[in-house]
Scaffold this active site. Structure first.
Site, PDB file in Angstrom:
ATOM      1  N   ASP A 177     -18.044  23.297   4.290  1.00  0.00           N
ATOM      2  CA  ASP A 177     -17.011  23.507   3.283  1.00  0.00           C
ATOM      3  C   ASP A 177     -15.707  23.329   4.049  1.00  0.00           C
ATOM      4  O   ASP A 177     -15.323  24.201   4.833  1.00  0.00           O
ATOM      5  CB  ASP A 177     -17.092  24.918   2.689  1.00  0.00           C
ATOM      6  CG  ASP A 177     -16.076  25.101   1.570  1.00  0.00           C
ATOM      7  OD1 ASP A 177     -14.958  24.565   1.701  1.00  0.00           O
ATOM      8  OD2 ASP A 177     -16.394  25.757   0.578  1.00  0.00           O
ATOM      9  N   HIS A 178     -15.056  22.183   3.857  1.00  0.00           N
ATOM     10  CA  HIS A 178     -13.970  21.865   4.774  1.00  0.00           C
ATOM     11  C   HIS A 178     -12.796  22.836   4.643  1.00  0.00           C
ATOM     12  O   HIS A 178     -11.969  22.921   5.536  1.00  0.00           O
ATOM     13  CB  HIS A 178     -13.519  20.408   4.644  1.00  0.00           C
ATOM     14  CG  HIS A 178     -12.878  20.074   3.346  1.00  0.00           C
ATOM     15  ND1 HIS A 178     -13.584  19.712   2.240  1.00  0.00           N
ATOM     16  CD2 HIS A 178     -11.586  20.038   2.994  1.00  0.00           C
ATOM     17  CE1 HIS A 178     -12.751  19.477   1.255  1.00  0.00           C
ATOM     18  NE2 HIS A 178     -11.519  19.664   1.683  1.00  0.00           N
ATOM     19  N   HIS A 240     -15.245  26.209  -2.684  1.00  0.00           N
ATOM     20  CA  HIS A 240     -14.017  26.419  -1.902  1.00  0.00           C
ATOM     21  C   HIS A 240     -13.302  27.730  -2.255  1.00  0.00           C
ATOM     22  O   HIS A 240     -12.979  28.527  -1.383  1.00  0.00           O
ATOM     23  CB  HIS A 240     -13.041  25.262  -2.109  1.00  0.00           C
ATOM     24  CG  HIS A 240     -13.624  23.918  -1.838  1.00  0.00           C
ATOM     25  ND1 HIS A 240     -14.378  23.646  -0.729  1.00  0.00           N
ATOM     26  CD2 HIS A 240     -13.584  22.760  -2.532  1.00  0.00           C
ATOM     27  CE1 HIS A 240     -14.761  22.381  -0.744  1.00  0.00           C
ATOM     28  NE2 HIS A 240     -14.290  21.825  -1.842  1.00  0.00           N
TER      29      HIS A 240
END
Ligand code: NAP
Length: 484
Positions: A177-178, A240
């Site tokens: 999950d950047h 996110h």
């Protein structure tokens, strides 16, 4: 300030989907930057893998073109580009067939760190895991990196966890999950747990509410078919925004280690109350310009999928009882800005009297643009004329605070890939976390589908539907402005 680059062991990193958009835009440029920073030991190799019939040299030309497109000219000296390209290899492979697997097997070494990045459509995650196992490509502690989306509901996420789990141990699976790779997100933990100042105030006694905003200016451009099956809830909130919420709301973990942190995040998700339908606002963008409205950019002209969502959440535990967490995310909004704001309560008594206005401390954690943290404090407005109060930011913008090195904050992908090579899972989602997030998300989606709810429209370039503002106003609160 001198930046410290922590060396990693030599590695073979295979990028399945090495010719795709994500590899070209993020993964390969990110690896090049790590190479420049001296973080790629000489024996390390990057192996692109996809169906296209390239040889090494043809693929290197593709990688070079990607670097030229996504890295500024003065940041890619020709000799460094050449040295980086020398470490690039390619295997033509079919994730769903037999082609290429024996070539890959021959190429891989067993005495270096092995990582396999699944930068392909989610339908290929399972077949890749199966084939890596079947062709005995992966050594015992090889790592696999799985892109989003991780399932589209609890059932599919469970099935995917089972398939990956048949071939890899949880300690080998890196669900990316950047958002968790962003410098500010990690700094949030440093600020919270590394200082005496904040943690004592981090609870229902002192915090009025929390706002998490992830605003985009782009629409679904070209990705309409994919996006319309997903929507803002699945595409952004379940992963996110939920991850950000967890980091804000979790209890202090006993150590900064993967399981201690992820155990605490999981407890937050499990403590979330179901959300009342009146606490959710969904929207779709509309434009007067031809072809620019959401419904013109997706296949179904009657689509009920949301491109915007705002919601109020409650966390049922001692720390957060009665403190609303407001989340909002959407496309085609007025600015690209992501921010977490912890809004503290008013001081219990104002010695200055009400006429000097209401002043509150706000800790704002900006994820993009200009990553940084600001603490709003109230001071006396300078100059004569008696006591006047003004709110000023105590700015912890990294660029300013850390000098020139603050400019060189690694991109989230670079950092996360290096964590994979180091074998550090702290910033990756564990299987049970993802399932818990879907278990919370599913009934909400099911609810609005069953009710046949149509998203409210909002203007392109606005802050979302008016009802989103009402969600706050009805409780005497206000969203912070969305500012680039
Ligand atoms: P993409 O541009 O469509 O690339 C897909 C890649 O998969 C290509 O390299 C393609 O190359 C390869 N491929 C397709 N079928 C294959 C097969 N049977 N065997 C081996 N390789 C195959 O997709 P993307 O945008 O890079 O996205 C990749 C993943 O990242 C997806 O899961 C996506 O959801 C996720 N993601 C992407 C972004 C982004 O910004 N792009 C952001 C977040 C997450 P060939 O056609 O040559 O085989």
């Amino acid at each position: 300030m001198v930046s410290r680059v922590i060396p990693v062991d030599p590695f073979d990193l295979v990028i399945f989907g090495g010719t795709g958009d994500l590899a070209r835009r993020k993964i390969l440029p990110g690896l090049f930057r790590r190479f420049l920073a001296g973080q790629m030991p000489p024996e390390s190799r990057v192996i692109g893998a996809a169906r296209s019939e390239y040889g090494d040299d043809e693929y290197r030309a593709e990688v070079k073109a990607a670097l030229e497109e996504f890295i500024a000219k003065d940041s890619r000296p020709a000799k460094d580009v050449k040295a980086f390209l020398d470490r690039i290899h390619y295997v033509a492979i079919d994730a769903t067939g037999k082609a290429g697997w024996s070539d890959l097997k021959k190429l891989l070494r067993s005495d270096v760190v092995q990582a396999f990045y699944f930068s392909v459509a989610p339908s290929l995650f399972g077949p890749l895991a199966e084939r890596l196992h079947e062709w005995k490509c992966a050594v015992k502690d090889a790592r696999i990196v799985v892109e989003k989306p991780f399932g589209r509901d609890l059932e599919s996420a469970r099935a995917l966890n089972r398939t990956l789990g048949d071939h890899f141990d949880e300690s080998q699976i890196y669900r990316i999950d950047h958002y968790l790779g962003k410098e500010t997100v990690q700094n949030l933990m440093a600020v919270r747990f590394g200082n005496m100042l904040f943690e004592p105030l981090w609870n229902a006694q002192y915090v009025d509410h929390v706002q998490i905003t992830v605003a985009e200016t782009v629409g679904v451009n070209g990705r309409g078919a994919y996006y319309d099956k997903s929507g803002a809830m699945r595409d952004m909130v379940q992963n996110h925004l939920m991850q950000l919420l967890c980091l804000i709301a979790m209890e202090p973990p006993s150590r900064f280690d993967p399981d201690a942190v992820r155990d605490e995040k999981l407890k937050v998700i499990r403590a979330l109350d179901p959300v009342d339908k009146n606490d959710i606002v969904r929207g779709q963008y509309v434009s007067e310009e031809d072809g620019e409205s959401y419904l013109e950019q997706v296949e179904d002209p009657d689509s009920l999928t949301e491109s915007f969502i705002a919601m109020k959440l409650n966390i049922s535990n001692w720390r957060w009882a009665g403190v609303p967490f407001y989340l909002r995310t959407g496309k085609k909004l007025k600015a690209r800005a992501s921010e977490i704001a912890i809004v503290f309560k008013d001081a219990p008594h104002s010695i200055f009297g009400q006429e000097l206005g209401r002043h509150r401390n706000i800790l704002a954690i900006r994820l993009q643009p200009n990553e940084g943290i600001t603490l709003g404090v109230t001071i006396k407005e300078p100059g004569p004329g008696g006591m006047r109060l003004v709110d000023v930011p105590l700015d912890m913008t990294f660029k300013d605070a850390l000098g020139p090195d603050g400019d060189e904050i690694p991109d989230a992908y670079e950092r996360l890939i290096m964590d994979v090579i180091r074998g550090n899972q702290t910033l990756f989602m564990r299987g049970d976390e993802v399932e818990a997030a879907w278990a919370w998300t599913d009934p909400l989606i099911k609810g609005w589908i069953e009710r046949g709810e149509r998203p409210k429209s909002y203007d392109v370039g606005s802050t979302g539907p008016e009802d989103a503002a009402v969600l706050m106003h009805r409780e005497g609160r206000k969203w912070r402005d969305i500012k680039a």
